[in-house]
Design an enzyme around this catalytic site. Structure first.
Site, PDB file in Angstrom:
ATOM      1  CG  HIS A  34      -2.077   0.915   1.107  1.00 40.83           C
ATOM      2  ND1 HIS A  34      -1.992   2.262   1.335  1.00 40.83           N
ATOM      3  CD2 HIS A  34      -3.356   0.663   0.728  1.00 40.83           C
ATOM      4  CE1 HIS A  34      -3.177   2.803   1.112  1.00 40.83           C
ATOM      5  NE2 HIS A  34      -4.021   1.872   0.743  1.00 40.83           N
ATOM      6  CG  ASP A  51      -8.683  -4.303  -2.784  1.00 39.29           C
ATOM      7  OD1 ASP A  51      -9.889  -4.225  -2.535  1.00 39.29           O
ATOM      8  OD2 ASP A  51      -8.031  -3.416  -3.359  1.00 39.29           O
TER       9      ASP A  51
HETATM   10  N1  ACO Z   1       4.078  -7.809  -4.775  1.00 38.32           N
HETATM   11  C1  ACO Z   1       5.426  -7.838  -4.981  1.00 38.32           C
HETATM   12  N2  ACO Z   1       6.224  -6.764  -4.851  1.00 38.32           N
HETATM   13  C2  ACO Z   1       5.630  -5.602  -4.516  1.00 38.32           C
HETATM   14  C3  ACO Z   1       4.244  -5.493  -4.288  1.00 38.32           C
HETATM   15  C4  ACO Z   1       3.462  -6.652  -4.421  1.00 38.32           C
HETATM   16  N3  ACO Z   1       2.132  -6.612  -4.224  1.00 38.32           N
HETATM   17  N4  ACO Z   1       3.932  -4.215  -3.980  1.00 38.32           N
HETATM   18  C5  ACO Z   1       5.089  -3.538  -4.002  1.00 38.32           C
HETATM   19  N5  ACO Z   1       6.122  -4.384  -4.324  1.00 38.32           N
HETATM   20  C6  ACO Z   1       7.564  -4.031  -4.389  1.00 38.32           C
HETATM   21  C7  ACO Z   1       7.878  -3.260  -5.667  1.00 38.32           C
HETATM   22  O1  ACO Z   1       8.276  -4.133  -6.721  1.00 38.32           O
HETATM   23  C8  ACO Z   1       8.997  -2.369  -5.199  1.00 38.32           C
HETATM   24  O2  ACO Z   1      10.159  -3.154  -5.120  1.00 38.32           O
HETATM   25  P1  ACO Z   1      11.608  -2.513  -5.445  1.00 38.32           P
HETATM   26  O3  ACO Z   1      11.817  -1.446  -4.412  1.00 38.32           O
HETATM   27  O4  ACO Z   1      12.551  -3.660  -5.334  1.00 38.32           O
HETATM   28  O5  ACO Z   1      11.511  -1.945  -6.830  1.00 38.32           O
HETATM   29  C9  ACO Z   1       8.603  -2.007  -3.771  1.00 38.32           C
HETATM   30  O6  ACO Z   1       7.804  -3.117  -3.316  1.00 38.32           O
HETATM   31  C10 ACO Z   1       7.795  -0.707  -3.655  1.00 38.32           C
HETATM   32  O7  ACO Z   1       6.638  -0.823  -4.494  1.00 38.32           O
HETATM   33  P2  ACO Z   1       6.003   0.388  -5.307  1.00 38.32           P
HETATM   34  O8  ACO Z   1       5.266  -0.149  -6.478  1.00 38.32           O
HETATM   35  O9  ACO Z   1       7.058   1.409  -5.574  1.00 38.32           O
HETATM   36  O10 ACO Z   1       5.016   0.973  -4.223  1.00 38.32           O
HETATM   37  P3  ACO Z   1       3.821   1.965  -4.524  1.00 38.32           P
HETATM   38  O11 ACO Z   1       3.561   2.680  -3.258  1.00 38.32           O
HETATM   39  O12 ACO Z   1       4.079   2.774  -5.739  1.00 38.32           O
HETATM   40  O13 ACO Z   1       2.601   1.005  -4.896  1.00 38.32           O
HETATM   41  C11 ACO Z   1       0.783  -0.469  -4.678  1.00 38.32           C
HETATM   42  C12 ACO Z   1       1.633   0.606  -4.007  1.00 38.32           C
HETATM   43  C13 ACO Z   1       0.308   0.022  -6.074  1.00 38.32           C
HETATM   44  C14 ACO Z   1      -0.458  -0.716  -3.851  1.00 38.32           C
HETATM   45  C15 ACO Z   1       1.631  -1.754  -4.812  1.00 38.32           C
HETATM   46  O14 ACO Z   1       2.017  -2.214  -3.546  1.00 38.32           O
HETATM   47  C16 ACO Z   1       0.907  -2.850  -5.590  1.00 38.32           C
HETATM   48  O15 ACO Z   1       0.969  -2.877  -6.826  1.00 38.32           O
HETATM   49  N6  ACO Z   1       0.187  -3.785  -4.876  1.00 38.32           N
HETATM   50  C17 ACO Z   1      -0.561  -4.805  -5.536  1.00 38.32           C
HETATM   51  C18 ACO Z   1      -1.870  -4.209  -6.052  1.00 38.32           C
HETATM   52  C19 ACO Z   1      -2.856  -3.926  -4.924  1.00 38.32           C
HETATM   53  O16 ACO Z   1      -3.076  -4.751  -4.042  1.00 38.32           O
HETATM   54  N7  ACO Z   1      -3.502  -2.740  -5.008  1.00 38.32           N
HETATM   55  C20 ACO Z   1      -4.514  -2.335  -4.031  1.00 38.32           C
HETATM   56  C21 ACO Z   1      -4.043  -1.162  -3.245  1.00 38.32           C
HETATM   57  S1  ACO Z   1      -5.199  -0.775  -1.997  1.00 38.32           S
HETATM   58  C22 ACO Z   1      -6.386   0.068  -2.782  1.00 38.32           C
HETATM   59  O17 ACO Z   1      -6.238   0.759  -3.745  1.00 38.32           O
HETATM   60  C23 ACO Z   1      -7.687  -0.089  -2.201  1.00 38.32           C
END
Ligand code: ACO
Length: 434
Positions: A312, A369
């Site tokens: 998140h 979620d």
């Molecule tokens: N699975 C694996 N790796 C992940 C995940 C995940 N679900 N989420 C983040 N990471 C990793 C990224 O690859 C990144 O790694 P790195 O630093 O080695 O490059 C690091 O964690 C940071 O992730 P970001 O994408 O930069 O974090 P951001 O804050 O931009 O994204 C998000 C947050 C979009 C929610 C992300 O965690 C994600 O895609 N999660 C899965 C989708 C999801 O569940 N979305 C619902 C969000 S809640 C809502 O909207 C109600």
């Protein structure tokens, strides 16, 4: 000297030195002590702008609606902890709270409930709107289009009184529109709303009832649905809410702003994640049920797979909504007297991920979620309706944020800046000379 009550500016400012000049920027402080630098005069005084893709560190407004402390896993609506609202409140009471800032009295809640209940029907001509949609259309754009189309049936909400009416209308009619879009997709007759049922039972009736037999909403399911709606009701300046505010800042209508918010919520990284979670769990179940193998893929930088429902932007600790839903998930599964392979896989994924270095280091925890989709499945809600359910829940939050924006004297049309990186000036050549 203490904080200025009107502007929230605290005595200590921030000094920025640029090009030999010192610029003093005010510091503002919120009611929970969080601080921000007010950069409004930065460009006028230095010619500089700030760069922050994804607005990761940018405050777009001051808001008194929702407080989140992502480090500690805290979520409060108007000061009330989400855990207490989830245990004791109802969705309509929470909607009132978000919209008005205070919990309603008994009389206020009764009046609001009556008003919402009496506005649930759609104009008969509006029913035909759904007939023109393709049967296999995703219900999310159908709902967004339907909300936008409400502005063709009702006068523009351009006074406070009309905005209030439009708010009640939207809270009342969204479940009807959502259920109509579902009924259309499966070729069943639309069910008129029933005024003798509470908000969530009525929605279940419109979704799963049919004219040929009596339908009784299971009270455990109705309560689970109400709870899901409460937990989704607001989440401060997320992607869809910021969209509602951005569109609203141009003084576009309430219906247009909410319709845009629904579209923004549709994306898989936002509200679409609950659908992706189920698809992920089903895929794991279909393949070999191995949570480890899937997690390895999610950790692999060369693989685009992510552990959906994990991570998140704000919560760097357990999302408090996920903790509540994990319990509800077990309750509804117990209610149907069964077990769930998907819940078993989800719990295994969570258990492994929470002790895996990759997820621990990046502070990735289950978000709202991760468990909501399993509950929707037990209730009988089809996967492509999950995001619509999220939109139903988020609606009061969007409306409260829209109202707050409308009343904010500091509101200006949303218009970010950019750093231009394209070609510099060059001379045009007609096509034959190229
Ligand atoms: N699975 C694996 N790796 C992940 C995940 C995940 N679900 N989420 C983040 N990471 C990793 C990224 O690859 C990144 O790694 P790195 O630093 O080695 O490059 C690091 O964690 C940071 O992730 P970001 O994408 O930069 O974090 P951001 O804050 O931009 O994204 C998000 C947050 C979009 C929610 C992300 O965690 C994600 O895609 N999660 C899965 C989708 C999801 O569940 N979305 C619902 C969000 S809640 C809502 O909207 C109600």
């Amino acid at each position: 000297m203490t904080k200025d009550a009107a502007t929230n500016v605290v005595p200590e400012g921030v000094e920025l030195v640029y090009d030999g000049k010192t610029v003093e920027l005010p510091l503002v402080e919120g009611s929970e002590g969080e601080r921000g630098i007010d950069i409004r005069k930065l460009r006028a005084e230095t010619g500089l702008i700030t760069i922050d893709p994804g607005y990761v560190n940018t405050g777009s407004c001051s808001s008194a609606i929702t407080f989140i402390d992502g480090e500690k896993g805290i979520l409060r609506y108007r000061g009330y902890p989400i855990e207490e609202l989830a245990e004791h409140s109802t969705f309509l009471e929470v909607a009132w709270l978000l919209l008005n800032g205070e919990l309603p009295t008994e009389a206020e809640l009764a009046e609001f409930t009556t008003e919402v209940t009496r506005h649930t029907m759609l104009h008969e001509d509006f029913g035909r709107f759904f007939d023109f949609m393709p049967k296999n259309a995703h219900p999310m754009p159908v709902c967004a289009a339907a909300v936008g189309a409400l502005s063709t049936f009702y006068r523009e909400a351009n006074t406070d009184e009309r905005v209030q009416k439009a708010i009640v209308r939207l809270i009342a009619k969204m479940p009807t529109m959502a259920a109509y879009s579902y009924k259309h997709s499966i070729g069943q007759p639309r069910m008129y709303p029933r005024n003798d049922l509470d908000y969530s039972s009525n929605f279940l009736y419109m979704m799963f009832g049919n004219p040929c037999e009596a339908f009784q909403a299971d009270p455990v399911f109705a309560r689970a649905l109400d709870l899901l709606l409460i937990l989704h009701a607001d989440h401060e300046q997320n992607c869809s809410t910021s969209t509602v505010r951005m569109v609203g800042s141009s003084q576009a209508s309430l219906y247009a702003s909410i319709s845009s918010g629904i579209m923004a919520l549709w994306g898989p990284l936002h509200g679409g994640a609950n659908q992706k979670v189920i698809e992920m769990l089903e895929r794991i179940a279909r393949e070999d049920g191995s949570a480890d193998r899937f997690l390895n893929r999610a950790k692999d930088r060369d693989d685009t797979t992510r552990l959906m429902g994990f991570g998140h932007r704000v919560y760097k600790n357990y999302d408090p909504r996920a903790a509540i839903l994990k319990t509800t998930c077990k309750d509804v599964i117990e209610r149907i007297g069964g077990s769930s392979e998907l819940l078993d896989i989800a719990m295994r994924l969570e258990e492994i991920a929470l002790s895996d270095e990759y997820f621990v280091e990046r502070r990735l925890y289950p978000n709202v979620d991760f468990y909501s989709g399993i509950i929707y499945q037990v209730l009988g809600v089809p996967v492509n309706m999950f995001t619509v359910m999220f939109a139903l829940g988020r609606l009061p939050g969007w409306l409260a944020q829209f109202l707050e924006l409308r009343r904010d004297p500091a509101n200006r049309i949303g218009r970010p800046r950019q750093i231009y990186t394209g070609a510099t000036k060059r001379k045009y050549k007609p096509v034959k000379k190229r």
